[in-house]
Scaffold this active site. Structure first.
Site, PDB file in Angstrom:
ATOM      1  N   SER A 228     -67.546  21.075  93.327  1.00 58.33           N
ATOM      2  CA  SER A 228     -66.420  21.823  92.575  1.00 58.33           C
ATOM      3  C   SER A 228     -66.859  23.002  91.862  1.00 58.33           C
ATOM      4  O   SER A 228     -67.375  23.991  92.706  1.00 58.33           O
ATOM      5  CB  SER A 228     -65.740  20.710  91.400  1.00 58.33           C
ATOM      6  OG  SER A 228     -64.482  21.455  91.239  1.00 58.33           O
ATOM      7  N   ASP A 454     -58.361  17.846  99.868  1.00 61.56           N
ATOM      8  CA  ASP A 454     -58.760  18.250  98.430  1.00 61.56           C
ATOM      9  C   ASP A 454     -57.889  18.908  97.643  1.00 61.56           C
ATOM     10  O   ASP A 454     -57.453  19.861  98.223  1.00 61.56           O
ATOM     11  CB  ASP A 454     -60.195  18.843  98.445  1.00 61.56           C
ATOM     12  CG  ASP A 454     -60.833  19.091  97.103  1.00 61.56           C
ATOM     13  OD1 ASP A 454     -60.128  19.004  96.127  1.00 61.56           O
ATOM     14  OD2 ASP A 454     -62.331  18.910  97.224  1.00 61.56           O
ATOM     15  N   HIS A 484     -60.916  14.963  95.626  1.00 63.61           N
ATOM     16  CA  HIS A 484     -61.831  15.758  95.305  1.00 63.61           C
ATOM     17  C   HIS A 484     -63.307  15.544  95.450  1.00 63.61           C
ATOM     18  O   HIS A 484     -63.876  14.781  95.099  1.00 63.61           O
ATOM     19  CB  HIS A 484     -61.587  16.280  93.747  1.00 63.61           C
ATOM     20  CG  HIS A 484     -62.241  17.623  93.446  1.00 63.61           C
ATOM     21  ND1 HIS A 484     -62.082  18.619  94.067  1.00 63.61           N
ATOM     22  CD2 HIS A 484     -62.923  17.889  92.359  1.00 63.61           C
ATOM     23  CE1 HIS A 484     -62.839  19.697  93.393  1.00 63.61           C
ATOM     24  NE2 HIS A 484     -63.213  19.127  92.368  1.00 63.61           N
TER      25      HIS A 484
END
Length: 515
Positions: A228, A454, A484
Site C-alpha cells: 500500500s 483492489d 487490498h
C-alpha cells in the site's frame, strides 16, 4: 484520502485487531562521534505496544519459537541538519531461522498507511512470512511520526470520538461550515501538540531513515517489502538511492503519478468496484443473500441505510451511536479484504434491524480505536504525512464543484472521498509536491504486484508505478483477486513468484497473471 477517516491507511494494519474484536521502550544505540551509521542497536525483548502503536500485549513468539526483539535507532530530526537533534526510530525483528551461511540479510517491511505501526503489525502477520524468515531477518519499524517514533499527537481520545462521529458529507452551508471548523480544530491541535516533528515527517524523510537503517543493520543493499503506502515509500527510496536497492517487492501499488484529487477519485472508483463485487458475490450464492435479492438491491438498501442514519443514528457501541459517517467507515473497512465480507453482511443485516455494533467495530478498526476507547496515532500520523507530502490545498468551493464527478465515480463513497480533500487545507506545514518522484534509473529489478479488485490502491496504479520507475527497472505481476494487496491473500501463484524473487532472485516473466 478521506477526512475524517483514513481509508488509505488501513492496508494490513488493522486486520488482526479487527478479527480479534469480531471473533471474540526499547534500547537506544550510542552513535560514535556523531556518526549515526556507526551506532549499535541494543536488541531486547519487545514490550507491549504503546497506545500510539495500538496497544495490546507483547508479541508472542512465532510458531517455530522465534522471538521478537526490539531496538531504537537514532536518526536526525532534520535530514538537512544531520548533525543536529535526533529522534528515535522504533524497530522490531525476528532473526533468520535457517543456516547462517544461507542468510541473505534483513528484509524490511512497511505495511502501509501512511501512519501504520510496523512494530505492532509485523508480529501479527509474521507467520505469513515464515518462508522468507528462513533466509532473512524479518524487520519492520514505526516510521517517524508513528507509534514510538516521535509520534504526531493531535487530539484526545474523547475528542477523536467526536471527530469520527461528525457529518463528513455536508449537504448545506451549515453542515459545510461545521465540517471545516472541525477539521481546522483538529489541525490546530496537531500544530500545538506536535510542532517540532510536523515539518519532518515527509516520505522522503522516512526513505532516508531506511537507508540509515540499512547501514545500521549491516546490509550492503536494502531488501524491501512494501505494501500500500509502503509501495510509495519504496518507490521514493529507489529514486533517492537507486544503487542501494536490493531485492524489492511493491504490493498493492499506489499510483505515483496522481495528485491527491486524482488519488481520491481513483479510490472512489476502487471502493465502488469492491462494493459491486461484494453485492454480486452475496446474491450469486445458492443460499439466500440476507441483505438483498439482487446486487442492485443490496446497493440500494445500503444507500437507504446511510441516508436514514444521517437523519437518525442507531445504537452502536454504548454510549456511541452509529452515524452515517461511522457506517461508511465500517463498510469501507470491510471492503479491504474478502475475508471481511461475511462480517459486512452480518453487520448490514443487524443494522437494518437497528443494531450498529458490528459496523461500528469495523469503523473503530479502520480508525485505530481499541476496545478500551484508546486510539492509536494512525489518523494523526496519516494526515501529517500526507499533508507534508502533498502540495495541493483544496478549498470547500473547489470540492463542491467536483462533487458531480466524484458521485459519478461512486454514488456511495464519492461525497465522502471528495470532502476528504479539505483535510490539509489549514495545515501548518506546506506540502512538498503534487506527487512523488519514483524514477529510479540504475536500480536493481523491483517486483510490482497489482490486484485487479483492489479498492484502496486500484489496479491501474501498478502499471503507472512500473512506467514511473523507468525502463528496465520494474517487473509487473497481476493478481486477479479481491481485497487490498495480493501476497496476503495467500494465493499460491503470487506467493511463489514473490518468494522466488526474494529468496532466489528469480524474476517472474513480465506480465505474469495469477488468479
Amino acid at each position: 484520502m478521506a477526512n475524517p477517516s483514513p481509508l488509505r491507511a488501513a492496508a494490513l494494519i488493522t486486520t488482526a485487531v479487527l478479527l480479534s474484536a469480531l471473533l471474540a521502550g526499547c534500547g537506544d544505540g550510542s552513535p560514535k562521534d556523531g556518526d549515526l551509521t556507526a551506532q549499535k542497536l541494543d536488541w531486547k525483548d519487545c514490550p507491549a505496544p504503546s497506545e500510539a502503536e495500538g496497544g495490546g500485549s507483547a508479541p508472542s513468539p512465532l510458531p517455530n519459537g522465534t522471538t521478537w526483539q526490539c531496538a531504537t535507532m537514532q536518526a536526525p530530526l532534520d535530514w538537512n541538519r544531520p548533525k543536529g537533534d535526533t529522534i528515535g526510530i522504533a524497530l522490531i525483528r525476528a532473526k533468520a531461522t535457517g543456516p547462517a551461511n544461507q542468510r541473505i540479510g534483513s528484509l524490511v517491511f512497511n505495511f502501509g498507511g501512511p501512519g501504520g505501526s510496523g512494530v505492532s503489525t509485523l508480529p501479527a502477520f509474521g507467520a505469513d512470512y515464515a518462508a522468507l524468515g528462513a533466509r532473512y531477518d524479518l524487520v519492520s519499524f514505526d516510521p517517524r511520526g508513528v507509534g514510538r517514533s516521535a509520534p504526531v499527537k493531535c487530539e484526545s481520545d474523547a475528542q477523536l470520538d467526536a471527530y469520527f462521529q461528525q457529518d463528513a458529507t455536508p449537504d448545506d452551508s451549515a453542515e459545510r461550515s461545521a465540517l471545516l471548523d472541525r477539521t481546522k480544530q483538529f489541525n490546530t491541535a496537531c500544530e500545538k501538540n506536535s510542532r517540532k516533528i510536523l515539518p519532518h515527517v515527509a516520505t522522503t524523510d522516512a526513505a532516508r531513515d531506511m537507508d540509515l537503517m540499512r547501514q545500521v543493520l549491516g546490509d550492503a543493499k536494502l531488501h524491501y517489502f512494501g505494501i500500500s503506502y509502503g509501495t510509495e515509500l519504496g518507490g521514493v527510496y529507489a529514486h533517492l538511492f537507486p544503487k542501494n536497492v536490493g531485492r524489492a517487492v511493491l504490493d498493492a501499488v499506489v499510483d505515483p503519478t496522481q495528485n491527491p484529487e486524482q488519488s481520491a477519485l481513483g479510490q472512489a472508483r476502487g471502493f465502488q468496484l469492491a462494493l459491486d463485487n461484494f453485492a454480486a458475490d452475496c446474491t450469486s450464492k445458492t443460499t439466500e443473500c440476507p441483505i438483498g435479492d439482487t446486487a442492485q438491491d443490496v446497493k440500494n438498501r445500503i444507500a437507504k441505510l446511510l441516508n436514514d442514519l444521517e437523519k437518525k443514528p442507531i445504537s452502536g457501541i454504548t454510549p456511541r451511536q452509529l452515524t452515517q459517517t461511522t457506517a461508511t467507515n465500517g463498510i469501507a473497512q470491510a471492503l479491504y479484504s474478502k475475508d471481511f465480507w461475511e462480517y459486512l453482511t452480518e453487520g448490514l443485516e443487524q443494522a437494518y434491524a437497528g443494531d450498529g455494533k458490528i459496523l461500528m467495530l469495523l469503523s473503530d478498526s479502520l480508525n485505530g480505536r481499541s476496545e478500551n476507547g484508546e486510539y492509536s496515532n494512525i489518523t494523526a500520523a496519516n494526515i501529517a504525512i500526507n499533508c507534508a507530502d502533498d502540495k495541493p490545498r483544496y478549498t470547500a468551493d473547489y470540492v463542491q464543484q467536483k462533487l458531480p464527478e466524484f458521485r459519478a465515480a461512486s454514488p456511495l463513497f464519492g461525497d465522502y472521498l471528495a470532502w476528504g480533500m479539505v483535510s490539509c487545507t489549514d495545515w501548518a506545514v506546506p506540502g512538498a509536491a503534487d506527487h512523488p518522484d519514483v524514477s529510479a534509473p540504475g536500480s536493481a529489478p523491483i517486483l510490482v504486484v497489482g490486484n485487479t479488485g483492489d479498492p484502496a490502491t486500484p489496479y491501474e496504479g501498478a502499471k503507472k508505478m512500473v512506467d514511473a520507475l523507468g525502463k528496465g527497472v520494474a517487473v509487473e505481476l497481476t493478481y486477479k483477486g479481491q481485497g487490498h494487496g495480493a501476497y496476503d491473500s495467500k494465493n499460491k501463484c503470487v506467493q511463489s513468484a514473490v518468494n522466488g524473487y526474494l529468496l532466489d532472485g528469480r524474476e517472474p516473466k513480465a506480465g505474469t497473471v495469477c488468479s
